[in-house]
Design a protein around this motif. Structure first.
Motif, PDB file in Angstrom:
ATOM      1  N   THR A 176       6.062   6.370 -11.399  1.00  0.00           N
ATOM      2  CA  THR A 176       6.860   7.208 -10.921  1.00  0.00           C
ATOM      3  C   THR A 176       7.506   7.271  -9.518  1.00  0.00           C
ATOM      4  O   THR A 176       8.443   7.624  -8.910  1.00  0.00           O
ATOM      5  CB  THR A 176       6.884   8.801 -11.443  1.00  0.00           C
ATOM      6  OG1 THR A 176       5.390   9.050 -10.581  1.00  0.00           O
ATOM      7  CG2 THR A 176       6.489   8.818 -13.063  1.00  0.00           C
ATOM      8  N   HIS A 177       6.308   6.773  -8.793  1.00  0.00           N
ATOM      9  CA  HIS A 177       6.612   6.969  -7.175  1.00  0.00           C
ATOM     10  C   HIS A 177       7.782   5.979  -6.807  1.00  0.00           C
ATOM     11  O   HIS A 177       8.636   6.047  -5.919  1.00  0.00           O
ATOM     12  CB  HIS A 177       5.128   6.725  -6.571  1.00  0.00           C
ATOM     13  CG  HIS A 177       5.495   6.741  -5.027  1.00  0.00           C
ATOM     14  ND1 HIS A 177       5.559   7.813  -4.188  1.00  0.00           N
ATOM     15  CD2 HIS A 177       5.437   5.748  -3.836  1.00  0.00           C
ATOM     16  CE1 HIS A 177       5.667   7.803  -3.123  1.00  0.00           C
ATOM     17  NE2 HIS A 177       5.608   6.228  -2.836  1.00  0.00           N
ATOM     18  N   ARG A 178       7.541   4.666  -7.479  1.00  0.00           N
ATOM     19  CA  ARG A 178       8.547   3.617  -7.328  1.00  0.00           C
ATOM     20  C   ARG A 178       9.914   4.023  -7.552  1.00  0.00           C
ATOM     21  O   ARG A 178      10.901   3.872  -7.082  1.00  0.00           O
ATOM     22  CB  ARG A 178       8.143   2.511  -8.077  1.00  0.00           C
ATOM     23  CG  ARG A 178       9.122   1.207  -7.630  1.00  0.00           C
ATOM     24  CD  ARG A 178       8.507   0.060  -8.248  1.00  0.00           C
ATOM     25  NE  ARG A 178       7.083  -0.353  -7.486  1.00  0.00           N
ATOM     26  CZ  ARG A 178       6.136  -1.129  -8.234  1.00  0.00           C
ATOM     27  NH1 ARG A 178       6.425  -1.903  -9.066  1.00  0.00           N
ATOM     28  NH2 ARG A 178       5.148  -1.310  -7.563  1.00  0.00           N
ATOM     29  N   MET A 179       9.943   4.874  -9.039  1.00  0.00           N
ATOM     30  CA  MET A 179      11.200   5.446  -9.476  1.00  0.00           C
ATOM     31  C   MET A 179      11.682   6.485  -8.302  1.00  0.00           C
ATOM     32  O   MET A 179      12.856   6.378  -8.060  1.00  0.00           O
ATOM     33  CB  MET A 179      11.004   5.947 -10.603  1.00  0.00           C
ATOM     34  CG  MET A 179      10.594   5.159 -11.881  1.00  0.00           C
ATOM     35  SD  MET A 179      10.191   5.968 -13.371  1.00  0.00           S
ATOM     36  CE  MET A 179      11.791   6.766 -13.920  1.00  0.00           C
ATOM     37  N   THR A 196       2.338  10.247  -1.712  1.00  0.00           N
ATOM     38  CA  THR A 196       2.026   8.828  -1.465  1.00  0.00           C
ATOM     39  C   THR A 196       0.551   8.827  -1.466  1.00  0.00           C
ATOM     40  O   THR A 196      -0.142   9.442  -0.851  1.00  0.00           O
ATOM     41  CB  THR A 196       2.520   8.541   0.288  1.00  0.00           C
ATOM     42  OG1 THR A 196       3.621   9.060   0.059  1.00  0.00           O
ATOM     43  CG2 THR A 196       2.052   7.089   0.803  1.00  0.00           C
ATOM     44  N   ILE A 197      -0.002   7.724  -2.342  1.00  0.00           N
ATOM     45  CA  ILE A 197      -1.432   7.381  -2.625  1.00  0.00           C
ATOM     46  C   ILE A 197      -1.731   6.031  -2.241  1.00  0.00           C
ATOM     47  O   ILE A 197      -1.275   5.075  -2.983  1.00  0.00           O
ATOM     48  CB  ILE A 197      -1.647   8.160  -4.247  1.00  0.00           C
ATOM     49  CG1 ILE A 197      -1.044   9.570  -4.212  1.00  0.00           C
ATOM     50  CG2 ILE A 197      -3.243   7.743  -4.532  1.00  0.00           C
ATOM     51  CD1 ILE A 197      -1.440   9.943  -5.652  1.00  0.00           C
ATOM     52  N   GLY A 198      -2.779   5.993  -1.628  1.00  0.00           N
ATOM     53  CA  GLY A 198      -3.424   4.697  -1.344  1.00  0.00           C
ATOM     54  C   GLY A 198      -4.188   3.952  -2.525  1.00  0.00           C
ATOM     55  O   GLY A 198      -4.139   4.490  -3.431  1.00  0.00           O
ATOM     56  N   ARG A 199      -4.712   2.871  -2.157  1.00  0.00           N
ATOM     57  CA  ARG A 199      -5.211   2.107  -3.127  1.00  0.00           C
ATOM     58  C   ARG A 199      -6.873   2.685  -3.514  1.00  0.00           C
ATOM     59  O   ARG A 199      -7.529   3.473  -2.713  1.00  0.00           O
ATOM     60  CB  ARG A 199      -5.605   0.673  -2.719  1.00  0.00           C
ATOM     61  CG  ARG A 199      -4.345  -0.069  -2.489  1.00  0.00           C
ATOM     62  CD  ARG A 199      -4.444  -1.475  -1.820  1.00  0.00           C
ATOM     63  NE  ARG A 199      -5.182  -2.062  -2.528  1.00  0.00           N
ATOM     64  CZ  ARG A 199      -5.804  -3.474  -1.966  1.00  0.00           C
ATOM     65  NH1 ARG A 199      -5.516  -3.754  -0.402  1.00  0.00           N
ATOM     66  NH2 ARG A 199      -6.860  -4.035  -2.428  1.00  0.00           N
TER      67      ARG A 199
END
Length: 195
Positions: free
Chosen positions: A43-46, A76-79
């Motif tokens: 969803t973040h990419r979308m 925004t979420i990291g690895r």
């Protein structure tokens, strides 16, 4: 990083953060925190494409219905992010989360303003947030910090902090104190058992 490499990394993060984890195959099927972050990545990419924002929101709400975890597609979420137990976690639109961060159930990374500005928290790397804690507003929690269960954080904290209370206050972490057991294991032994 390939899809399968990221999947493997997430499963390893779950195993390293949760002593109850019994293996990657089980975690793949039963860890709602993993399911929520996997849907969030899509969803973040979308969300980056304005034409796809509505379907991104719909998909994120479906994930919320299935997992009990609400992550706005704009966050925004990291690895190696891990949510343990997960139910009731809410992560707002402008939240920024570093790498190797862990949240427990009932955590809110929420806002305190209705303005269309940066209104949610920023968490550094290796931050742990305890069950029921609320981190509110555009505050920054420095790397290697921990927020205690049910704390309400409304002010910034530097790296290597422990935050507790309502409203939360911080102190520097004491690695020596944290490595010692909270209770002497000898106190758990009932001498009457051995008579």
């Amino acid at each position: 990083m390939t899809f399968f490499a990221r999947l493997r990394e997430d499963l390893q993060a779950a195993g390293s953060h949760d002593p109850a984890a019994r293996g990657s195959v089980e975690n793949l099927f039963v860890y709602s925190g993993l399911h929520a972050i996997w849907v969030h990545r899509l969803t973040h990419r979308m969300w980056q494409n304005p034409a796809l924002r509505f379907p991104a929101r719909v998909l994120s709400q479906l994930a919320r219905a299935f997992t009990g975890i609400e992550i706005h597609p704009g966050a925004t979420i990291g690895r190696r992010f891990f949510i343990d137990h997960g139910m009731g976690v809410v992560i707002g639109e402008t939240a920024e989360i570093g790498e190797d961060v862990m949240l427990y159930q009932g955590v809110t990374l929420g806002g305190r303003s209705l303005a269309k500005i940066k209104r949610h928290p920023t968490l550094g790397d290796r931050v742990t947030i305890g069950a029921g804690a609320k981190v509110l507003g555009p505050v920054t929690i420095g790397s290697d910090s921990a927020v205690g269960a049910n704390a309400v954080v409304v002010k910034d904290a530097p790296p290597e902090s422990i935050l507790t209370g309502i409203p939360a206050s911080w102190r520097h972490r004491d690695a020596k104190r944290e490595s010692a057991p909270a209770v002497d294991p000898a106190e758990y032994i009932d001498p009457a058992m051995y008579i």
